[in-house]
Design a protein around this motif. Structure first.
Motif, short mmCIF file in Angstrom:
data_model
loop_
_atom_site.label_atom_id
_atom_site.label_comp_id
_atom_site.label_asym_id
_atom_site.label_seq_id
_atom_site.Cartn_x
_atom_site.Cartn_y
_atom_site.Cartn_z
N MET A 1 0.52 -1.27 -0.38
CA MET A 1 -0.18 0.37 0.17
C MET A 1 0.69 0.84 -0.12
O MET A 1 2.13 1.46 0.62
N HIS B 1 -1.18 6.29 2.98
CA HIS B 1 -2.38 5.42 4.10
C HIS B 1 -1.95 6.08 5.85
O HIS B 1 -2.99 5.11 6.32
N TYR C 1 -7.27 -5.06 3.81
CA TYR C 1 -7.76 -3.20 2.84
C TYR C 1 -7.55 -1.60 3.49
O TYR C 1 -7.32 -2.39 4.80
N SER C 2 -7.17 -1.49 2.62
CA SER C 2 -7.14 0.14 3.44
C SER C 2 -7.30 1.29 1.54
O SER C 2 -7.54 1.41 0.37
N ASP C 3 -8.19 2.43 2.20
CA ASP C 3 -8.58 3.64 1.09
C ASP C 3 -8.45 4.90 1.74
O ASP C 3 -7.85 4.67 2.90
N GLU C 4 -9.38 5.57 0.93
CA GLU C 4 -8.63 7.47 1.51
C GLU C 4 -9.67 7.08 3.06
O GLU C 4 -9.21 7.56 3.93
N ARG C 5 -10.14 6.46 3.30
CA ARG C 5 -11.38 5.98 4.70
C ARG C 5 -11.11 5.41 5.67
O ARG C 5 -11.43 5.16 6.57
N ASN C 6 -10.93 4.08 4.79
CA ASN C 6 -11.47 2.62 5.72
C ASN C 6 -9.76 2.30 5.51
O ASN C 6 -9.02 2.76 4.67
N ASP C 7 -10.33 1.28 7.21
CA ASP C 7 -8.88 0.58 7.19
C ASP C 7 -9.48 -1.30 7.69
O ASP C 7 -10.62 -1.26 8.71
N HIS D 1 -13.20 3.52 9.92
CA HIS D 1 -13.65 4.47 8.88
C HIS D 1 -13.47 6.17 9.28
O HIS D 1 -13.60 6.44 10.61
#
Length: 329
Positions: free
Chosen positions: A1, A5, A143-149, A200
């Motif tokens: 990633m 993050h 999993y990770s994106d701009e708002r979630n882990d 989140h």
């Protein structure tokens, strides 16, 4: 990633979950984190299922319970302190390794029962402290994106806590007895401790949820294993400033009874040695605060127990206090 993050929004005061949560974040490759955490759980008065009873009623109830118990004494209150040293290391962008050294200090007050040679109605205190079980594990980013882990915890504990200490306090020095189950420093077994965490991040607040389990493997050298422990926590954190957050968290705990029996545990003497009187359900609601000062991170919660339904007769849990300091470098 990607390294983003670990930056931006996730650098603010709610970057870590409330103090009662472990395994909620990972670190950049090569980064270390050291943490000291203090926990204190306070228990007073006995409870049968959902009903609180007096100390004398706990002794009287034990005369007709199955099995018969509290003939030697009944517990009246207990303080469970824990000093924990936590070390984390970012192994890769998606995996952090950790270890936890536990130093419990256990104190229990009692009232002697009618079968105690030291005299019914008198009080005594037992204490035990030292090294508990060692925690080891790895946290993996699923999993990770701009708002979630999404994080997976692959943890375990190593049986380094002592199970064999004795005390002569129950009989006022007349004889030594093995300390009962809740006064022992460890489980005596290797335990699997899996968990999964979701977080989140909104602009000014964040939400998290975590499910964990403590699963003993086999039986220990005294012939028993502690019951499985399952926990579900949900929390909400609100940023007051970039460096200060407030939190509220609910916690559900389900614990099974002990499997097997210590041959030195005598049910008639005290309820804390009855294997079928160790399980139950606890519901707690915690309020806390998190703040940063430079690179230092401070985290604290007070955790009153709102409801509990206990197997047999046990000390009820009133509240816990949790506080920690950590530093990443």
């Amino acid at each position: 990633m990607a390294d983003d993050h670990h930056s931006g929004r996730r650098k603010l005061a709610d970057k870590h979950a409330p103090a009662g949560i472990m395994g909620d974040h990972i670190h950049q490759p090569g980064q270390w984190m050291v943490e000291y955490k203090y926990m204190n759980m306070y228990m007073e008065d006995n409870r049968i299922g959902t009903q609180t009873v007096s100390d004398q009623a706990a002794i009287d109830w034990g005369a007709t319970s199955h099995p018969v118990t509290n003939r030697g004494a009944t517990p009246t209150q207990m303080t469970m302190e824990m000093h924990m040293m936590h070390l984390m290391y970012g192994w890769t962008e998606d995996i952090s390794l950790y270890s936890m050294v536990m130093l419990p200090a256990l104190t229990m007050d009692h009232l002697r029962g009618p079968g105690n040679p030291a005299g019914s109605g008198t009080s005594f205190t037992t204490h035990n402290s030292g090294m508990g079980d060692l925690g080891l594990g790895a946290l993996m980013r699923l999993y990770s994106d701009e708002r979630n882990d999404w994080l997976l915890n692959l943890g375990c504990s190593v049986p380094t806590g002592d199970l064999f200490r004795t005390s002569s306090a129950p009989t006022a020095g007349m004889m030594n007895q093995t300390l009962p189950y809740p006064m022992r420093l460890g489980s005596g077994t290797f335990n699997a401790r899996p968990g999964v965490t979701y977080r989140h991040f909104f602009d000014l607040c964040s939400f998290g949820s975590q499910a964990t389990a403590d699963l003993p493997i086999g039986r220990n050298d005294r012939g028993y294993r502690l019951g499985e422990h399952y926990r579900l926590s949900n929390w909400f954190q609100c940023l007051m400033t970039d460096n200060w957050a407030l939190s509220i968290r609910d916690q559900h705990d389900w614990r099974n009874n002990i499997s097997g029996q210590d041959p030195d545990a005598t049910d008639m003497l005290i309820s804390t040695n009855v294997e079928n009187f160790r399980g139950g359900y606890w519901y707690s609601l915690a309020v806390g605060t998190q703040f940063t000062v430079g690179k230092n991170y401070f985290n604290a919660e007070i955790v009153p127990t709102i409801g509990q339904n206990l197997d047999g007769i046990q000390l009820e849990t009133d509240y816990s206090i949790i506080a920690s300091w950590s530093l990443a470098f």
